[in-house]
Design an enzyme around this catalytic site. Sequence first.
Site, mmCIF file in Angstrom:
data_model
loop_
_atom_site.group_PDB
_atom_site.id
_atom_site.type_symbol
_atom_site.label_atom_id
_atom_site.label_comp_id
_atom_site.label_asym_id
_atom_site.label_seq_id
_atom_site.Cartn_x
_atom_site.Cartn_y
_atom_site.Cartn_z
ATOM 1 N N ASP B 138 9.590 27.162 -22.355
ATOM 2 C CA ASP B 138 9.446 26.186 -23.503
ATOM 3 C C ASP B 138 10.364 26.935 -24.619
ATOM 4 O O ASP B 138 10.072 27.904 -25.260
ATOM 5 C CB ASP B 138 8.190 25.958 -24.081
ATOM 6 C CG ASP B 138 7.390 25.058 -23.291
ATOM 7 O OD1 ASP B 138 7.743 24.960 -22.069
ATOM 8 O OD2 ASP B 138 6.370 24.155 -23.822
ATOM 9 N N LYS B 206 11.179 18.519 -25.829
ATOM 10 C CA LYS B 206 9.651 18.670 -26.515
ATOM 11 C C LYS B 206 9.827 18.693 -27.937
ATOM 12 O O LYS B 206 10.954 18.873 -28.760
ATOM 13 C CB LYS B 206 9.204 19.872 -26.180
ATOM 14 C CG LYS B 206 8.010 20.347 -26.621
ATOM 15 C CD LYS B 206 7.157 21.795 -26.123
ATOM 16 C CE LYS B 206 6.137 22.278 -26.788
ATOM 17 N NZ LYS B 206 5.759 23.525 -26.314
ATOM 18 N N LYS B 242 8.161 15.897 -23.799
ATOM 19 C CA LYS B 242 6.803 16.421 -24.179
ATOM 20 C C LYS B 242 6.343 16.553 -25.677
ATOM 21 O O LYS B 242 7.002 17.235 -26.363
ATOM 22 C CB LYS B 242 6.707 17.877 -23.651
ATOM 23 C CG LYS B 242 5.488 18.580 -24.120
ATOM 24 C CD LYS B 242 5.429 19.903 -23.518
ATOM 25 C CE LYS B 242 4.373 20.956 -23.991
ATOM 26 N NZ LYS B 242 4.316 22.276 -23.381
#
Lengths: 284, 306
Positions: B138, B206, B242
């Site tokens: 991430d 995300k 996400k």
Amino acid sequence: MSRVDVRKTYKLYVGGAFPRSESGRTYEALDAKGAFLANASQASRKDGRDAVVAARKAFGGWSARTPYNRGQILYRVAEMLEGRREQFTSEVAATEGLTRTQAGRVVDAAVDRWVWYAGWADKLAQVVGNANPVSGPYFNLSSPEPTGVVAVAAPQDSSLLGLVSVIAPVVVTGNTAVVVTSFGRPLPAITLSEVLATSDLPGGVVNVLTGDVAEVGPWLATHRDVDALDLTGAGDAATDLERDAAEGLKRVRRPRSEDWTAQPGLDRMTTFTETKTVWHPIGV
Amino acid sequence: MSELRRVLEGLPGVDQVGLEGRAAALSTRSIKAASKAYAIDLAIRMVDLTTLEGADTPGKVRSLAAKAVRPDPSDPGCPSAAAVCVYPDMVKIAKDALGDAPVNVASVATAFPSGRSSLAIKLADTRDAVAAGADEIDMVIDRGAFLAGDLDRVHDEIVAVKDACARPDGTHAHLKVILETGELATYDNVRRASWLAMLAGGDFIKTSTGKIQPAATLPVTLLMLQAVRDFRDAHGRQVGVKPAGGIRTSKDAIKYLVVVNEVAGPDWLDPDWFRFGASSLLNDLLMQRQKLTTGHYSGPDHVTID
């Protein structure tokens, strides 16, 4: 010209706020002769769930306050009850079918009862706690601790004195309460909510649901986050609720015949406390 | 003007009122009974169980890994979470704790959460996590560069991090690109940043690090779902979404799933294409799951304390 009636529709008291019932339902609260008094919200299963969440959230802070502080806050509530004396008197007279004089005596008794319990906040531990004698070099000290979230079925008949007599002993020791009021006589409980909301009592310590205990009760009795059950006003539902409560190992106070005017004793407070015992070496 | 800038500035503007209205309308859907049970299990399978604290200990990461594998030890039918999400130095511990379990290890990297460091350090951070065994990375974008209009720099950085995700055997760690929408100021910027991240090769976009308020919101997630849908139509490549931070209740999670289905389509209703970055959400999902299986309300005493 005659004035148009202001017809009231009251709401629930959950987490310090006054929400409508999630179900949107209301029912008519009638006086002793069957005349319309006001509309009350009819609490549903989900209102019960929300009230338990609010009570759990409030428990940490309320139980951590010093007993002295809890006593002060409850005494402040008693002051405000006294301030609403006229309103309580009319409501008790109407819902219970009493004369104003009789109703006034009931309100006096209710305020006195609240003051009496408020006084116990910082005295109960001295009376029911103990320094236990043990045969070893230890202090052994027992003290009462609040049980947690207590669901209370308030008495159906005594709408103010009975109500006060079941709520005050639960919260004075540091518990938080979810109260299902008298179904037929909800008005004094609603006014009590308004008193609690404007007192120093933190939101969520007392949550008031007007409605039918036979409907909301089973969800509270099986709720795993409710620690104890006071079935005083549960009526015919009491046996089933007690059985439901056993599943989650809740502490239960069964209904019994009550004389609300008699001296209450410590029983209602000690039922909803747990005894914590601590061993501590002497001379360290 | 660079090609990238031409594409991003050619994107249509976002109708803020319409977007928020649609998100609000979709969140009024009532999901009950069998659909609710399905949604809760799906949401559990989509959770990236996250701990990103300075105080993280090996013990905490191990207990989180155990929880991700068996979220509800009292019910063998309860599915596993999708991944555990940790800082790079905890990847090895998480990996060892998970063993062969079908739960991925995601690691934040690139000077998370601010992203304020040199590219060399960000790449080293990423390689470090991949070498330790992270299945997913991430990364955070350089919001400063994005807001200053240096889109190429943001793009090139994502490309470089994507390269750093390569493993010696030729496979890649899955790259999730954190836009930190709470710092992007406008919905138009969120749309541009989403496209930028997808064009640069991100496998997932995300919303947030979880360290900035506001974190994930329903309108922002809806907007990003539109972006991945349109990107697949235009480029034929599917990218996941996400939302992370601030999703705490099952009710919220189900609202997101409704939006996924209505905006991007059922193709995205899968842990491979949609994830929740959360920690306390899982406990609420488990309590709701227990409510559905037992018929009575559960309480925090019946799930683990994280």
